[in-house]
Each structure stands twice: as C-alpha cells, then as structure tokens.
Design a protein around this motif. Structure first.
Motif, PDB file in Angstrom:
ATOM      1  N   TYR A  20      -4.812   9.428  -2.602  1.00 13.55           N
ATOM      2  CA  TYR A  20      -6.054   9.902  -2.870  1.00 13.55           C
ATOM      3  C   TYR A  20      -6.463  10.338  -4.350  1.00 13.55           C
ATOM      4  O   TYR A  20      -7.408  10.834  -4.459  1.00 13.55           O
ATOM      5  N   SER A  42      -1.446   4.731  -3.423  1.00 19.80           N
ATOM      6  CA  SER A  42      -2.227   3.723  -2.899  1.00 19.80           C
ATOM      7  C   SER A  42      -3.544   3.550  -3.454  1.00 19.80           C
ATOM      8  O   SER A  42      -4.254   4.228  -3.970  1.00 19.80           O
ATOM      9  N   ARG A  98      -3.627  -3.919   1.119  1.00 17.05           N
ATOM     10  CA  ARG A  98      -2.415  -3.400   1.208  1.00 17.05           C
ATOM     11  C   ARG A  98      -1.849  -3.280  -0.324  1.00 17.05           C
ATOM     12  O   ARG A  98      -1.038  -4.298  -0.584  1.00 17.05           O
ATOM     13  N   SER A 124       0.901  -1.176   0.058  1.00 19.43           N
ATOM     14  CA  SER A 124      -0.094   0.114   0.121  1.00 19.43           C
ATOM     15  C   SER A 124       0.929   1.486   0.085  1.00 19.43           C
ATOM     16  O   SER A 124       2.004   1.171  -0.535  1.00 19.43           O
ATOM     17  N   GLY A 125       0.290   2.364   0.247  1.00 14.97           N
ATOM     18  CA  GLY A 125       0.865   3.707   0.364  1.00 14.97           C
ATOM     19  C   GLY A 125       2.113   3.634   1.463  1.00 14.97           C
ATOM     20  O   GLY A 125       3.266   4.000   0.938  1.00 14.97           O
ATOM     21  N   THR A 126       1.775   3.257   2.401  1.00 19.87           N
ATOM     22  CA  THR A 126       2.760   3.042   3.434  1.00 19.87           C
ATOM     23  C   THR A 126       4.061   2.398   3.237  1.00 19.87           C
ATOM     24  O   THR A 126       5.232   2.907   3.168  1.00 19.87           O
ATOM     25  N   ASP A 185       3.354  11.860  -2.555  1.00 15.70           N
ATOM     26  CA  ASP A 185       2.764  10.682  -1.710  1.00 15.70           C
ATOM     27  C   ASP A 185       1.146  10.860  -2.508  1.00 15.70           C
ATOM     28  O   ASP A 185       0.452  12.060  -2.243  1.00 15.70           O
ATOM     29  N   LYS A 210      -7.805   4.076  -0.732  1.00 17.78           N
ATOM     30  CA  LYS A 210      -8.933   4.781  -0.599  1.00 17.78           C
ATOM     31  C   LYS A 210      -9.621   4.644  -2.103  1.00 17.78           C
ATOM     32  O   LYS A 210     -10.902   4.468  -2.018  1.00 17.78           O
ATOM     33  N   ASN A 261      -3.375  15.618   3.470  1.00 13.21           N
ATOM     34  CA  ASN A 261      -4.043  15.064   4.872  1.00 13.21           C
ATOM     35  C   ASN A 261      -2.974  15.511   5.818  1.00 13.21           C
ATOM     36  O   ASN A 261      -1.953  15.192   5.688  1.00 13.21           O
TER      37      ASN A 261
HETATM   38  C1  LIG Z   1      -1.363  10.938   3.023  1.00 15.88           C
HETATM   39  C2  LIG Z   1      -1.184   9.648   3.280  1.00 15.88           C
HETATM   40  N1  LIG Z   1      -0.371   8.790   2.870  1.00 15.88           N
HETATM   41  C3  LIG Z   1      -0.294   7.692   2.906  1.00 15.88           C
HETATM   42  C4  LIG Z   1      -1.071   6.782   3.493  1.00 15.88           C
HETATM   43  C5  LIG Z   1      -1.012   5.422   3.349  1.00 15.88           C
HETATM   44  O1  LIG Z   1      -2.173   4.557   3.554  1.00 15.88           O
HETATM   45  P1  LIG Z   1      -2.080   3.237   3.087  1.00 15.88           P
HETATM   46  O2  LIG Z   1      -0.771   2.402   3.618  1.00 15.88           O
HETATM   47  O3  LIG Z   1      -3.164   2.448   3.634  1.00 15.88           O
HETATM   48  O4  LIG Z   1      -2.128   3.104   1.770  1.00 15.88           O
HETATM   49  C6  LIG Z   1      -2.382   7.525   3.865  1.00 15.88           C
HETATM   50  C7  LIG Z   1      -3.471   7.180   4.540  1.00 15.88           C
HETATM   51  O5  LIG Z   1      -4.249   7.499   5.511  1.00 15.88           O
HETATM   52  C8  LIG Z   1      -2.359   9.058   3.867  1.00 15.88           C
HETATM   53  O6  LIG Z   1      -3.214   9.606   4.165  1.00 15.88           O
END
Ligand SMILES: Cc1ncc(COP(=O)(O)O)c(C=O)c1O
Length: 425
Positions: A238, A268, A279, A126-128, A235, A271, A207
């Motif tokens: 969204y 990611s 993930r 995922s994004g993380t 990043d 969302k 965010n």
């Molecule tokens: C700005 C930002 N980056 C990355 C993520 C990573 O999310 P995930 O690992 O669930 O894709 C989020 C999740 O809330 C986010 O708000």
C-alpha cells in the motif's frame, strides 16, 4: 526435445529432492496424499476426480470495478503506439528498468544501499508472488526456517509461507480492547523469538486492522530486531495509498535499510497504481555487500525459473513508463493522493454518520486507522445480521474496505452498524 528438458544436472537433482521434501513437509500436501479413491472409477464413467472435495470460496477476492488511473491509460497508449515493442520473453529477473525504478521508489532516490549495489530486485507476480519467491529463497538458503507473522494478518500470508517451506508462528499485534496496536505484546513476542527468526512486517496500512506502529514504535521494533538478529521481511502492498505520500509510507522500511542491516521487501503495484490484474510486483533483498547481493540474485533466478519461468511484460512496462518520466510520475502522485484522500474522507463521513445516530461505543478508531481497511470491532453475529438485514457484505472478522464506500452508501452502512450494535450486542 528442447535441451532444457534433457538435462539432469546436480542442481536439478537438488531441486527435485527439495520439491519432494516440501511435498511431504507441507500439511496441505500431506492431507492430499491421505485421500483414497478407486483406481477403476474412470472405467465406470465416473470422473477420476470424483473424490475431489469442493474447496471453500476465497472470502476476499472479489470482482470490483477499480478505477483505471489516467496516467496508466496514457502509458498504455504510449506502449501500444510504439511499433518497436515486441512480445519477447523478459529475462528471469524481469524488466531491468522496472526493477531499478522499483528499488528507487521504495528505498528512496538517494539510498546508500542502492548506490553501493547492495540491493537485488527481481520482478515477480505482484505482492503475492514476491512474498512467495522470497519465502522459497529463505527456505532454501537461510539458517532459520521460522517466520513470525502478525496476529491477525492478511489471510494469504500463512499459506504463502507454509507452502514456501517455512514454519509459521505469530506475534501479538492487535488489541481488541483499544482497537489499536498491542505494542507490549508485540515486543514481548519478538523478544522471545529465537535469534535469527524471520519477521513479517506490514510496511504501512496493516491489513486487516488498519493499525500501524508510530515512528517511535518502529524505532523500538528495529532496535529489538537488530539486537536479536531477527530478519525483517517487509510486505509493502500500500505504498502511497495509506497517507497519500510515497515517501511517508516507506519510512518504516527505510529506517531498517539506513542501519546497514539486511532485509527483504515485497512490493505490489496492485493498489497504488490500480494494476490489480496485471500482477506487477517486485522482491528486493538488501544485503551487506554487493557480492552477496549478486549471489542472492543468482539463486532467486533458480526459484523463479521452475515456478513461472519469467514475469509478464505488459504491467511492468506500464510502471517503468510512469516511473521514468518526471511528468507522468507527478501525475501519478496526484492521482494516488486523490485515492488516499478519498479513503480518508470516507472514514470521516462514516465516523460522523455514527456519531449523528448516537451509535453506542467509541468509533474514533475509524478515523485513527490507516489505509484501505477498517477493523470495525463488529463481532461475527453483528456481521451476519448486517448481511441478512441490510445486504452488507464484509469479512466475518468485521473488516470493511473503505475504498468500496461512497458518500451515497455511507448512510446505509451507518444505519446497518447502528442497528447491529443496538440490537445484537
Ligand atoms: C497485506 C497484503 N500483502 C500482499 C497483498 C498482495 O496483493 P497482490 O498479490 O495483488 O499484489 C495484499 C493484497 O490484498 C495485501 O493486503
């Protein structure tokens, strides 16, 4: 014993040295090594972990019930029905189709960088996970170890990059007075960052503030960053979820790719496809040449292999199934737009409800901000009051998730905000 466990190549030794270095360089690890405990504790029946201090709860990660998109259900059914599918490991870089289609989605179908093979895309958690893999690559191979992140930003960013081995600094982003962008502060801080520093940018729907630069401001940011050789790390959590349009939400990134320069992008699907728990995400690195891109990819594999070996197959297969079929893709964009539109209409309903109550203050930021979150401007005491008196829960910085609101709950929230503002100001 497996062959991979017997070898100790120069690369392994370098990695071991790096892991030792990171362990001592990281403040978190350092504080862990200062903890003392009795080595005999276990023999008295106490846990050898009895010294472990309870960590604070994560303030955000909740257990909601996000919608499963119809098109996702359909793709899953197709995957289940396909008896030729097996559960073999994916390659270290993940599912090839998924990577190709993810790059196309974020950079655009006609992107010259893709056509010229200057992009490497690897599937991550995922994004993380994409941010973390990118961060570790940069800590190992990039000459500047400092990353500038916006102030404020998503709470996980500083932790991800510190543990990646980077040094984290901030640049001004939000202006509480206007509840908008502090563009001057941002330009001043990036202008005084050391040449070559890495800069984390939220591609859209920042965010937690919901405040994005305009396209003209993005252009000024781009010019400044390129003139100082600052390295953009986008990043993109969204895409499509902010405006309802996948191309519009990728415009900031595409501006930086169009100038031929290099950049990192973490994507990611949590969302925009509602695949939170699957993930699914990707890290793309846009390079100057195809040769550099392929060497970068070879090193990304060395980051991933000892971290999680290779990424999971199911979520990436769902995404690839949807992205490669024109009808399913169209169906997705319709569902995505409906999610984005619902959030936009919740903003309008909340704004109207506050106006109807005559709540003191200018609440237009609620309709101006973009994406899932609204930075209400409520202070800590007001937030605590709303939790105590109205059972409304939000982060203590006053951020609310518009996705969690419905027409039924807006009046209660508006009552609570009204009471908090009039009684706790
Ligand atoms: C700005 C930002 N980056 C990355 C993520 C990573 O999310 P995930 O690992 O669930 O894709 C989020 C999740 O809330 C986010 O708000």
């Amino acid at each position: 014993m497996r062959p991979e466990m017997t070898s100790s190549s120069p690369t392994d030794r370098r990695l071991n040295a790096l892991v030792r270095h990171l362990a001592t360089a990281s403040p978190v690890m350092e504080s862990q090594t200062t903890v003392t405990f009795s080595p005999t504790a276990g023999s008295h029946g106490d846990s050898v972990f009895s010294h472990v201090v309870r960590a604070p709860e994560d303030p955000i990660l909740g257990e909601g019930k996000p919608l499963v998109l119809n098109v996702v259900r359909k793709a899953e059914q197709m995957l289940v029905n396909d008896r030729s599918r097996v559960k073999e490991y994916l390659p270290i870089v993940g599912l090839a189709d998924f990577n190709k289609l993810s790059a196309k989605l974020i950079f655009g179908a006609d992107s010259p960088a893709i056509r010229e093979n200057r992009v490497t895309t690897v599937q991550c958690l995922s994004g993380t996970g994409s941010l973390r893999v990118g961060g570790e690559f940069l800590a190992r191979h990039y000459h500047q170890r400092t990353i500038y992140i916006p102030q404020p930003t998503w709470g996980n960013h500083p932790k991800i990059f510190t543990l990646s081995g980077l040094s984290v600094k901030t640049y001004r982003y939000y202006d509480p007075a206007t509840r908008g962008l502090n563009f001057r502060g941002l330009m001043e801080d990036l202008g005084s960052a050391p040449s070559g520093a890495i800069v984390l940018l939220h591609a859209c729907a920042h965010n937690p503030t919901g405040v994005d630069p305009t396209l003209q401001q993005w252009e000024q940011i781009r010019q400044l960053m390129r003139s100082k050789a600052l390295l953009p790390f986008f990043d993109s959590a969204y895409q499509g979820f902010a405006s309802g349009n996948l191309d519009i939400d990728a415009q900031s990134i595409r501006m930086f790719v169009a100038d031929g320069g290099e950049c990192f992008v973490a994507q990611s699907y949590a969302k925009n496809m509602g695949l939170y728990g699957e993930r699914v995400g990707a890290l793309s690195v846009v390079c100057r040449t195809a040769d550099v891109a392929s060497r970068v990819e070879s090193q990304l594999k060395l980051v991933t292999r000892p971290m999680f070996s290779n990424p999971p197959i199911h979520g990436a297969s769902i995404v690839a199934t949807i992205l490669k079929d024109r009808n399913m893709y169209n169906e997705w964009t319709i569902e995505l737009k409906a999610m984005a539109d619902r959030i936009i209409s919740m903003r309008k309903e909340l704004f109207d409800a506050l106006r109807a109550r005559g709540t003191p203050g200018d609440w237009s930021h609620i309709i101006k901000q973009i994406g899932m979150f609204t930075f209400t401007g409520l202070n800590k005491e007001q937030v605590a009051f709303m939790t105590r008196e109205y059972h409304i829960y939000m982060t203590s910085d006053g951020r609310i998730s518009m996705a969690g609101l419905s027409s039924k709950t807006v009046p209660h929230l508006a009552d609570a905000i009204h009471a908090a503002v009039t009684r706790m100001s």
